[in-house]
Design a protein around this motif. Structure first.
Motif, PDB file in Angstrom:
ATOM      1  N   LYS A  48       0.943  -1.244  -0.086  1.00 38.42           N
ATOM      2  CA  LYS A  48       0.155  -0.077  -0.061  1.00 38.42           C
ATOM      3  C   LYS A  48       0.867   1.278  -0.019  1.00 38.42           C
ATOM      4  O   LYS A  48       0.453   2.331  -0.855  1.00 38.42           O
ATOM      5  CB  LYS A  48      -0.777  -0.019   1.152  1.00 38.42           C
ATOM      6  N   ALA A  49       1.915   1.553   0.666  1.00 39.19           N
ATOM      7  CA  ALA A  49       2.694   2.349   0.838  1.00 39.19           C
ATOM      8  C   ALA A  49       3.532   2.703  -0.578  1.00 39.19           C
ATOM      9  O   ALA A  49       3.544   3.850  -0.978  1.00 39.19           O
ATOM     10  CB  ALA A  49       4.120   2.091   1.722  1.00 39.19           C
ATOM     11  N   LEU A  50       3.966   1.604  -1.107  1.00 38.69           N
ATOM     12  CA  LEU A  50       4.661   1.853  -2.731  1.00 38.69           C
ATOM     13  C   LEU A  50       3.533   2.266  -3.663  1.00 38.69           C
ATOM     14  O   LEU A  50       3.702   2.931  -4.710  1.00 38.69           O
ATOM     15  CB  LEU A  50       5.264   0.525  -3.028  1.00 38.69           C
ATOM     16  N   GLN A  51       2.383   1.728  -3.562  1.00 38.48           N
ATOM     17  CA  GLN A  51       1.371   2.054  -4.458  1.00 38.48           C
ATOM     18  C   GLN A  51       1.010   3.594  -4.450  1.00 38.48           C
ATOM     19  O   GLN A  51       0.441   4.233  -5.425  1.00 38.48           O
ATOM     20  CB  GLN A  51       0.134   1.175  -4.279  1.00 38.48           C
ATOM     21  N   SER A  52       0.860   3.863  -3.081  1.00 40.33           N
ATOM     22  CA  SER A  52       0.561   5.257  -2.763  1.00 40.33           C
ATOM     23  C   SER A  52       1.654   6.266  -3.613  1.00 40.33           C
ATOM     24  O   SER A  52       1.407   7.062  -4.235  1.00 40.33           O
ATOM     25  CB  SER A  52       0.421   5.351  -1.280  1.00 40.33           C
ATOM     26  N   ALA A  53       2.903   5.875  -2.992  1.00 42.82           N
ATOM     27  CA  ALA A  53       4.094   6.616  -3.815  1.00 42.82           C
ATOM     28  C   ALA A  53       4.080   6.567  -5.414  1.00 42.82           C
ATOM     29  O   ALA A  53       4.424   7.434  -6.005  1.00 42.82           O
ATOM     30  CB  ALA A  53       5.387   6.096  -3.468  1.00 42.82           C
ATOM     31  N   GLN A  54       3.713   5.305  -5.954  1.00 42.13           N
ATOM     32  CA  GLN A  54       3.487   5.297  -7.361  1.00 42.13           C
ATOM     33  C   GLN A  54       2.502   6.219  -8.007  1.00 42.13           C
ATOM     34  O   GLN A  54       2.530   6.654  -9.162  1.00 42.13           O
ATOM     35  CB  GLN A  54       3.348   3.622  -7.707  1.00 42.13           C
ATOM     36  N   GLY A  55       1.223   6.263  -7.189  1.00 39.16           N
ATOM     37  CA  GLY A  55       0.188   6.969  -7.673  1.00 39.16           C
ATOM     38  C   GLY A  55       0.231   8.424  -7.562  1.00 39.16           C
ATOM     39  O   GLY A  55      -0.476   9.180  -8.218  1.00 39.16           O
ATOM     40  N   ASN A  56       1.483   8.772  -6.655  1.00 40.52           N
ATOM     41  CA  ASN A  56       1.403  10.189  -6.376  1.00 40.52           C
ATOM     42  C   ASN A  56       3.001  10.686  -6.413  1.00 40.52           C
ATOM     43  O   ASN A  56       3.921  10.608  -5.636  1.00 40.52           O
ATOM     44  CB  ASN A  56       0.922  10.513  -4.993  1.00 40.52           C
TER      45      ASN A  56
END
Length: 204
Positions: A104-112
């Motif tokens: 979830k952390a890396l997906q958040s970073a990837q999406g922003n």
């Protein structure tokens, strides 16, 4: 794909059959995820790393001692239910929670693209592990979140080829990372549903 992800087992390559998720291949991929915290290069993440590493060991020991009844993660959990401690069942449950946090952390970073890691990992924590932790552990994670390196520095480590290869194509890098995360998310969701349906986390 980014050089780092070329050096570890991808969750996209973990076999999934009607019997479940291949245990050995899943453990190999999980060890690759563990390396991400090494790249974060912060002693504040030591408790997180130790927890994930310890839970991998619990599942791995069960597999090594009972390979015939632990070929898939689902079989491993089901076949441990008659035992008193259920060490591997508990270890896998917490490993999945740690993986959900990281994913979830890396997906958040990837999406922003403008989001710093401290914010991304805080969001990942709030959407996964936080509800399972007491006040003391929440404090440990709060310190770790604040100790995250700058996004730019972390991503450079993911992209850098230790052997000194050519620069990584940005589009190819993002494609590889997104695939890795999507596959991890799919496995975590599958196993979380399995645990919920069988009530395998009760009392652990």
């Amino acid at each position: 794909m980014a050089p780092y992800f070329e050096t570890v087992k991808s969750f996209a390559d973990v076999p999934i059959t009607d019997a479940g998720v291949d245990t050995k291949e899943f453990l190999d991929a999980s060890k690759g995820l563990l390396g991400i915290f090494t790249l974060l290069n912060s002693s504040a993440f030591a408790p997180v790393t130790g927890d994930i590493e310890g839970n991998i060991k619990k599942v791995e020991e069960r597999y090594n001692n009972n390979p015939g009844s632990s070929a898939t993660l689902e079989q491993l959990v089901i076949n441990e239910q008659g035992e008193k401690k259920k060490t591997a069942t508990q270890g896998l449950m917490w490993l999945l929670r740690g993986q959900s946090f990281t994913c979830k952390a890396l997906q958040s970073a990837q999406g922003n693209p403008s989001q710093e890691l401290s914010e991304a990992f805080t969001k990942g924590y709030e959407g996964s592990l936080k509800k399972h932790h007491n006040f003391v552990v929440k404090g440990v994670f709060s310190v770790a979140m604040k100790a995250c390196p700058y996004r730019k520095d972390f991503y450079e480590k993911l992209k850098t080829d230790p052997a000194g290869g050519p620069p990584v194509d940005e589009a190819k890098f993002n494609e590889g990372l997104d695939q890795w995360l999507t596959s991890l998310e799919s496995i975590v969701n599958r196993l979380e549903a399995f645990y919920a349906k069988g009530d395998y986390g009760k009392g652990l």
